[in-house]
Design an enzyme around this catalytic site. Structure first.
Site, PDB file in Angstrom:
ATOM      1  N   ARG A  98     -22.832  -8.456 -27.010  1.00 39.81           N
ATOM      2  CA  ARG A  98     -22.983  -9.734 -27.702  1.00 39.81           C
ATOM      3  C   ARG A  98     -21.651 -10.212 -28.261  1.00 39.81           C
ATOM      4  NH1 ARG A  98     -27.951  -7.161 -28.506  1.00 39.81           N
ATOM      5  NH2 ARG A  98     -29.771  -8.548 -28.381  1.00 39.81           N
ATOM      6  N   SER A 115     -51.314  -4.418 -33.167  1.00 37.73           N
ATOM      7  CA  SER A 115     -50.123  -5.243 -32.987  1.00 37.73           C
ATOM      8  C   SER A 115     -50.047  -5.783 -31.559  1.00 37.73           C
ATOM      9  CB  SER A 115     -48.876  -4.407 -33.294  1.00 37.73           C
ATOM     10  OG  SER A 115     -47.691  -5.145 -33.096  1.00 37.73           O
ATOM     11  N   HIS A 173     -41.798 -19.682 -35.784  1.00 36.47           N
ATOM     12  CA  HIS A 173     -41.299 -20.666 -34.821  1.00 36.47           C
ATOM     13  C   HIS A 173     -42.196 -21.899 -34.727  1.00 36.47           C
ATOM     14  CE1 HIS A 173     -37.971 -18.253 -33.242  1.00 36.47           C
ATOM     15  NE2 HIS A 173     -38.771 -17.218 -33.421  1.00 36.47           N
ATOM     16  N   LYS A 225     -35.720 -21.897 -39.977  1.00 38.95           N
ATOM     17  CA  LYS A 225     -35.766 -22.513 -38.645  1.00 38.95           C
ATOM     18  C   LYS A 225     -36.024 -24.016 -38.789  1.00 38.95           C
ATOM     19  CE  LYS A 225     -36.636 -18.281 -36.084  1.00 38.95           C
ATOM     20  NZ  LYS A 225     -36.313 -17.340 -37.177  1.00 38.95           N
ATOM     21  N   THR A 233     -32.069  -9.065 -54.703  1.00 33.16           N
ATOM     22  CA  THR A 233     -31.717 -10.263 -55.464  1.00 33.16           C
ATOM     23  C   THR A 233     -32.453 -11.481 -54.911  1.00 33.16           C
ATOM     24  OG1 THR A 233     -29.534  -9.362 -55.964  1.00 33.16           O
ATOM     25  CG2 THR A 233     -29.788 -11.735 -56.163  1.00 33.16           C
ATOM     26  N   THR A 267     -33.406  -7.882 -25.902  1.00 34.20           N
ATOM     27  CA  THR A 267     -34.229  -8.961 -26.433  1.00 34.20           C
ATOM     28  C   THR A 267     -35.313  -9.352 -25.439  1.00 34.20           C
ATOM     29  OG1 THR A 267     -32.308  -9.753 -27.658  1.00 34.20           O
ATOM     30  CG2 THR A 267     -34.163 -11.255 -27.470  1.00 34.20           C
TER      31      THR A 267
END
Length: 405
Positions: A21, A137, A217, A248, A278, A363
């Site tokens: 990448r 899942s 998304h 997004k 935080t 990915t």
């Protein structure tokens, strides 16, 4: 052991496979999305058009959002000053959580520093703290959901992607007395397909299972007020937890869950990923609130966005550029080779001023490498023509297969 040599060898393996990448060094132009300046490694700069941003509606550049953030900085300063429990709960956080609860028709909401953290923290807390919980899942769930399930150490079942029948088989095989959590997404970010939410809810309800829907998304993009696919289909009340992001379509940063007051309070009280971090800067919370309010009443942006997606797909079809058909706003242009995918991406950036990041393994599976294109309402006809013309040139240079009409 020479650890640096080990690290370099591993990185060389990524480079050889075409999976290394490289970050594009960009400076976005405020008020001029999708334009940006690219800083090259040699120190030179040139203007580019961004075609792969998750800022789907350009709200990160919208004056409504930036003005709200500037005002919050002037009122409160930069940071939150602590965790939510220790001086870090700013009134802007409270207002944002009320806005999110209203967006999804839920009693409450809880904000996190990112969508990744909200998935990891909420799922791991629910699955680990509910005695005997089994998590079901979807096979293509995001890494953040998978990580949350792993961290919980709860029993898990992986059901076939978007397959309610396989989900039912797995639910039916387990002890009916054990608590169950069905986790899935609405819009899947790499293929752009959409889950059969109603059918999944039917199965989950039949077996008394909780449902956890990731709408990251989809929020801002679908539904009459931008509440996501579940809002569009009138299903929000059937979902136990709706998870989303402000990073997004809302154009800012942060993640959240929306659910019952008791469930949100449970996660707030037991999640280490919430307790020990935080809080978001007040300016981010203010910007997100302004963006959500704006998009609740702005169907024009969503209609314009839908039209841009349709026009791009039509232009790709006219040049026989293969792209994955789906009902969402994500346009995966299929290359099918990691090295060629990166080569095309590099040439688009260097020679055409078009930035589209290559999407390679891990990915997506090997052999399905792609350019994941995300049109926005702010891309012009000329932008679309330039992109499709460049892809047509490179498809010929690279001798890639064309789509069959």
């Amino acid at each position: 052991m020479d650890m640096n040599a080990f690290f370099e060898n591993a990185l060389d393996g990524l480079r050889d496979a075409g999976n290394y990448r490289v970050f594009a060094d960009l400076e976005r132009h405020a008020g001029d999305f999708p334009r940006a300046t690219r800083y090259r490694p040699d120190g030179e700069t040139h203007d580019v058009t961004v075609w792969c941003s998750n800022d789907y509606l350009g709200m990160g550049q919208n004056a409504v959002v930036t003005s709200a953030m500037k005002e919050a900085i002037d009122r409160c300063g930069a940071g939150a000053g602590g965790t939510r429990n220790i001086s870090g709960t700013n009134h802007y956080h409270v207002l944002l959580e009320k806005e999110l609860a209203d967006l999804h028709g839920k009693e409450a909401a809880l904000i996190f520093t990112s969508g990744y953290v909200s998935n990891w923290a909420a799922i791991s807390t629910l699955a680990s703290r509910v005695p005997g919980c089994i998590v079901y899942s979807d096979g293509l769930n995001h890494a953040s959901m998978i990580e949350g399930i792993r961290h919980s150490r709860a029993d898990k079942r992986i059901w076939k992607h978007n397959d309610p029948e396989d989900l039912e088989r797995k639910l039916a095989a387990d002890d009916p007395e054990r608590p169950k959590l069905v986790a899935f997404e609405s819009v899947y970010s790499m293929d752009g397909d959409i889950a059969p939410i109603a059918e999944i809810c039917d199965v989950a309800e039949k077996y008394g299972a909780m449902t956890y829907l990731d709408e990251v998304h989809a929020v801002g993009m679908y539904g009459p007020r931008g509440g996501g696919v579940a809002e569009r289909e009138g299903l929000m009340d059937r979902l136990t937890v709706i998870e989303g992001t402000m990073g997004k379509a809302f154009g800012v940063m942060g993640g959240y869950i929306a659910a019952s007051t008791a469930l949100c309070d449970f996660v707030r009280s037991f999640s280490s990923g919430f307790i020990f971090t935080t809080a978001l800067p007040p300016a981010l919370a203010a910007g997100a609130t302004a963006s959500i309010q704006h998009l609740k009443g702005n169907e024009i942006l969503r209609r314009r966005h839908k039209e841009r997606v349709a026009k791009l797909r039509a232009k790709l079809d006219a040049r026989s550029i293969p792209h994955m058909s789906n009902p969402s706003h994500i346009v995966p242009v299929m290359v099918g080779n990691a090295a060629k995918c990166k080569w095309i991406s590099d040439l688009l950036l260097d020679s055409y001023g078009i930035y589209v990041q290559p999407i390679n393994y891990p990915t997506v599976p090997v052999g399905t490498e792609r350019l994941r294109i995300t049109p926005t309402p702010l891309h012009s006809d000329a932008d679309i023509d330039h992109l499709v013309g460049a892809l047509n040139d490179l498809w010929s240079q690279c001798a890639l297969s064309r789509a069959v009409a």
